[in-house]
Write an enzyme that holds these catalytic residues in place. Structure first.
Site, PDB file in Angstrom:
ATOM      1  N   MET A 101       0.799  -1.216   0.000  1.00  0.00           N
ATOM      2  CA  MET A 101       0.000   0.000   0.000  1.00  0.00           C
ATOM      3  C   MET A 101       0.838   1.275   0.000  1.00  0.00           C
ATOM      4  O   MET A 101       0.306   2.345  -0.287  1.00  0.00           O
ATOM      5  CB  MET A 101      -0.919   0.010   1.233  1.00  0.00           C
ATOM      6  CG  MET A 101      -1.863  -1.173   1.312  1.00  0.00           C
ATOM      7  SD  MET A 101      -3.042  -1.200  -0.050  1.00  0.00           S
ATOM      8  CE  MET A 101      -4.048  -2.610   0.411  1.00  0.00           C
ATOM      9  N   ASP A 140      -2.957  -4.637  17.432  1.00  0.00           N
ATOM     10  CA  ASP A 140      -1.871  -5.377  16.778  1.00  0.00           C
ATOM     11  C   ASP A 140      -0.579  -5.252  17.589  1.00  0.00           C
ATOM     12  O   ASP A 140       0.473  -4.895  17.060  1.00  0.00           O
ATOM     13  CB  ASP A 140      -1.659  -4.881  15.351  1.00  0.00           C
ATOM     14  CG  ASP A 140      -0.890  -5.891  14.486  1.00  0.00           C
ATOM     15  OD1 ASP A 140      -0.846  -7.080  14.870  1.00  0.00           O
ATOM     16  OD2 ASP A 140      -0.342  -5.501  13.447  1.00  0.00           O
TER      17      ASP A 140
END
Length: 736
Positions: free
Chosen positions: A26, A137
């Site tokens: 990305m 995360d």
């Protein structure tokens, strides 16, 4: 850090870009410097995703979330523009390694270090939760270690507690092995602050044991164990730390302590302002210092400018010279130790060769240092290839061999490379023998665009080159992990691979052990139990016992020869009868002598073949020619050097023949692909080798056109039988 590419911007949001820290699907992360001199990591979204409104919304949310977190233990945002054509986010740059890298390279941390780590990260999470966010995360790869403490990074999937997720229902958000049961079931909306505490517990258990508490392997099995099984906390002797982790890893979110409670529950003192890094082991502190020095010792170059031409910018050439550092300075003046050696004391030129064009293939080798056996074998292989070429009656030119000995010394390797680069008749060079010598020599070869082909330097990565003249003509340590894992785990009686990484083996041991550990879950349904021991560990018995206690039914040793022998003797004292393997670097007479009977049955996956036993086309002829000329069977690496020298000769001959058919340039007028005397231009030879295919004795040679890496992972299998090494044939590869 990698160099900027021609299409990279020179500046972003008041930051001059210095290099690339990483890239993903990305976007790209750059290292930048503000006009005031502060360093920053800049995440820049690729244009093709910037137009996706949902993606831009997610990135805008990330920036907003990160700005709200105020803690010295969370990397702060220093700038952002989420509305620009290429949205970007800048954070403070921390040059330290990740926790995952530290554990892989230095081994598990002691209990005190883990308690300090837990207390400071609990403060970071307290700030995250106080800002109304959930990180989602928390994992070793998202924690950077600095001398004064850890830093929590990456708020890419953080969101406000109770907010609607942008992901689909049932999608697992986070990293398997470090996420809570409520996320493992795909209930991303149900993940709250307690989920971060569970992930922190997984992270701390990994830091103190060197393994995730719910194992590794197939993702589905890992998620099942996270939801249903008790964590593996074996080996944690500190009762307070064990109790703390047990509470953090409770299946019921309501039973877990809050992040703020962990700060008060952990009583270990933490580093204060200006405190030393005595909370970490010495080897970890050294790694942090080395990483900081490497990343912060940036060249003082002009602002980067995009160059449309294929040639290197002057600033880049100055950077290459600086990258060689003191090694280049040591090469100043005349290189008095050059040796031009034929096997009979001549320069390798045949007295009966026809007059005319005579060009050189160089051999850059360690002939008198630690890897002299491999260096001498490669020299002999090149000489046989040149003999073979010169025996042709239709040869358009004559080849000769020039051999320079770097003694395995990186500083001397630079001087050897400079000597070859200055010799205009040298068309290509085979070598160097070792990793460090290759890394040191690359800038000189790259500046000269002189083709360099190594068959025994196997690093995963090398310094960035401009002219792409370097070819790694052998599978890397990482590529070898595929046949290693396939051999050890693709069998019905093996489920867990014990990986012993001995730091005495240096970077090769780390790369072999780490990649094998990493690839196991990708290639098989098996799991691993990795252990890292400091360099100089004399008694490997307790480590072998630990590997077996954790149900390891196959073993891989990555280290040096002495350590491999110690591991073999320790293993022989146990009832273990499963497959055992050591990295190919230890394969030699010393291992057999030191290990004695304990060496029996050990296997090795090697990037070199046994040409005397090989069934490949031409192998018998090569072995016979080697015996005739040198009075001995070909040794390891000889066939590989023979092949790449033959490849070079093939491509040079093709270029010369093609130029002749097109019509030679007027005398004294060089063409784009050759000099006035018909000698192929080095750049033309680089391009020819890049697109070539060559059927050799040891393998088929073809290269990836972007990075000049060998295509394929062909390797060979050997086993100790009857006190000697027996060649078993090609090493196994996965079916898909």
């Amino acid at each position: 850090m990698d160099a900027l590419r021609p299409n990279d911007p020179a500046r972003i949001g008041g930051h001059r870009l210095l290099g690339r820290l990483g890239a993903g699907g990305m976007g790209v992360v750059y290292l930048g410097r503000t006009d005031a001199g502060a360093l920053a990591a800049l995440k820049v979204i690729l244009p093709e995703y910037a137009g996706d409104e949902a993606f831009r919304t997610r990135f805008r949310r990330e920036a907003e979330a990160a700005r709200r977190v105020d803690s010295p233990w969370a990397v702060p945002v220093t700038g952002a523009d989420t509305e620009s054509e290429s949205p970007w986010l800048a954070t403070e740059f921390v040059p330290g390694p990740t926790l995952s890298e530290v554990v892989a390279r230095c081994g598990p941390l002691p209990a005190r270090s883990v308690q300090v780590l837990g207390r400071l990260l609990s403060r970071a999470l307290t700030a995250v939760h106080g800002a109304g966010l959930v990180h989602r995360d928390v994992k070793p790869g998202n924690v950077l270690l600095a001398a004064d403490g850890p830093r929590l990074i990456d708020f890419g999937i953080a969101r406000a507690a109770g907010a609607t997720a942008l992901t689909a229902t049932g999608l697992v958000v986070g990293t398997p092995g470090f996420l809570p049961p409520e996320q493992a079931t795909g209930d991303a909306a149900g993940a709250g602050p307690a989920g971060d505490v569970f992930s922190l517990g997984c992270l701390l258990a990994y830091a103190v044991t060197g393994r995730p508490p719910f194992g590794s392997g197939a993702v589905d099995a890992l998620l099942y164990r996270t939801v249903h099984d008790a964590p593996d906390l074996g080996g944690i002797d500190d009762p307070g730390l064990r109790a703390l982790l047990t509470d953090c890893l409770a299946k019921d979110p309501a039973a877990r302590p809050a992040a703020a409670d962990l700060d008060t529950r952990i009583t270990e003192d933490v580093p204060g302002d200006g405190a030393s890094a005595d909370w970490l082991p010495e080897d970890v502190v050294r790694l942090i210092a080395e990483r900081s020095a490497a990343m912060l010792a940036l060249p003082d170059i002009d602002a980067t400018v995009s160059e449309p031409s294929a040639g290197p910018a002057p600033a880049r050439r100055r950077f290459l010279a600086l990258a060689a550092g003191g090694a280049v300075a040591l090469g100043a003046g005349t290189f008095a130790a050059v040796q031009l050696m034929g096997d009979d004391g001549s320069d390798g030129r045949s007295g009966g060769a026809p007059a005319g064009r005579r060009w050189i293939i160089g051999v850059h080798a360690d002939l008198t240092g630690a890897r002299k056996a491999a260096g001498r074998a490669q020299e002999r292989g090149v000489r046989l290839a040149v003999d073979r070429f010169n025996s042709r009656t239709d040869k358009p030119f004559t080849l000769t061999v020039k051999v320079l000995d770097d003694r395995g010394d990186p500083a001397r390797s630079v001087r050897v490379a400079e000597e070859f680069a200055r010799d205009r008749d040298v068309l290509a060079v085979i070598g160097p023998t070792g990793d460090k010598a290759t890394t040191a020599a690359l800038p000189a070869y790259d500046e000269a665009a002189l083709p360099l082909l190594t068959v025994s330097s196997l690093q995963i990565a090398y310094p960035r080159r401009v002219n792409a003249a370097f070819f790694q003509a052998s599978p890397s340590y990482a590529a070898l992990s595929v046949p290693i894992v396939s051999r050890l785990l693709l069998r019905p009686d093996v489920e867990r691979l014990g990986v012993l990484i001995d730091r005495s083996g240096g970077e090769p041991a780390y790369q072999v052990g780490y990649t094998a550990n990493l690839m196991t879950s990708s290639l098989t349904t098996g799991t691993t139990h990795p252990r890292v021991v400091p360099a100089g560990t004399s008694d490997l018995g307790p480590v072998i016992a630990d590997l077996l206690a954790h149900r390891s039914d196959a073993l891989l040793y990555a280290g040096d020869t002495a350590g491999a022998a110690r591991a073999a003797r320790a293993l022989a004292a146990t009832p273990f009868k499963g497959p055992r393997m050591a990295q190919h670097d230890v394969m030699g007479p010393e291992f057999l002598e030191r290990a004695g009977e304990a060496a029996e049955g050990w296997e090795f996956v090697t990037p070199f073949t046994d040409a005397g036993a090989g069934a490949a086309a031409g192998a018998a002829d090569f072995a016979a020619a080697h015996r005739k000329r040198f009075g001995a069977a070909p040794a390891a690496w000889s066939a590989e050097a023979y092949d790449v020298a033959g490849l070079v000769a093939q491509e040079v001959a093709a270029l010369v023949t093609s130029a002749t058919k097109r019509g030679a340039a007027p005398t004294g007028s060089p063409s784009p692909t050759s000099s006035a005397d018909g000698r192929p231009a080095r750049a033309a030879l680089v391009a020819a080798i890049t697109t070539s295919t060559y059927e050799g004795v040891s393998r088929t040679y073809a290269f990836d056109e972007e990075r000049q890496l060998l295509v394929g992972r062909d390797a060979h299998l050997h086993r100790v039988e009857g006190g000697r090494y027996r060649y078993l044939g090609p090493a196994p590869q996965p079916k898909s």
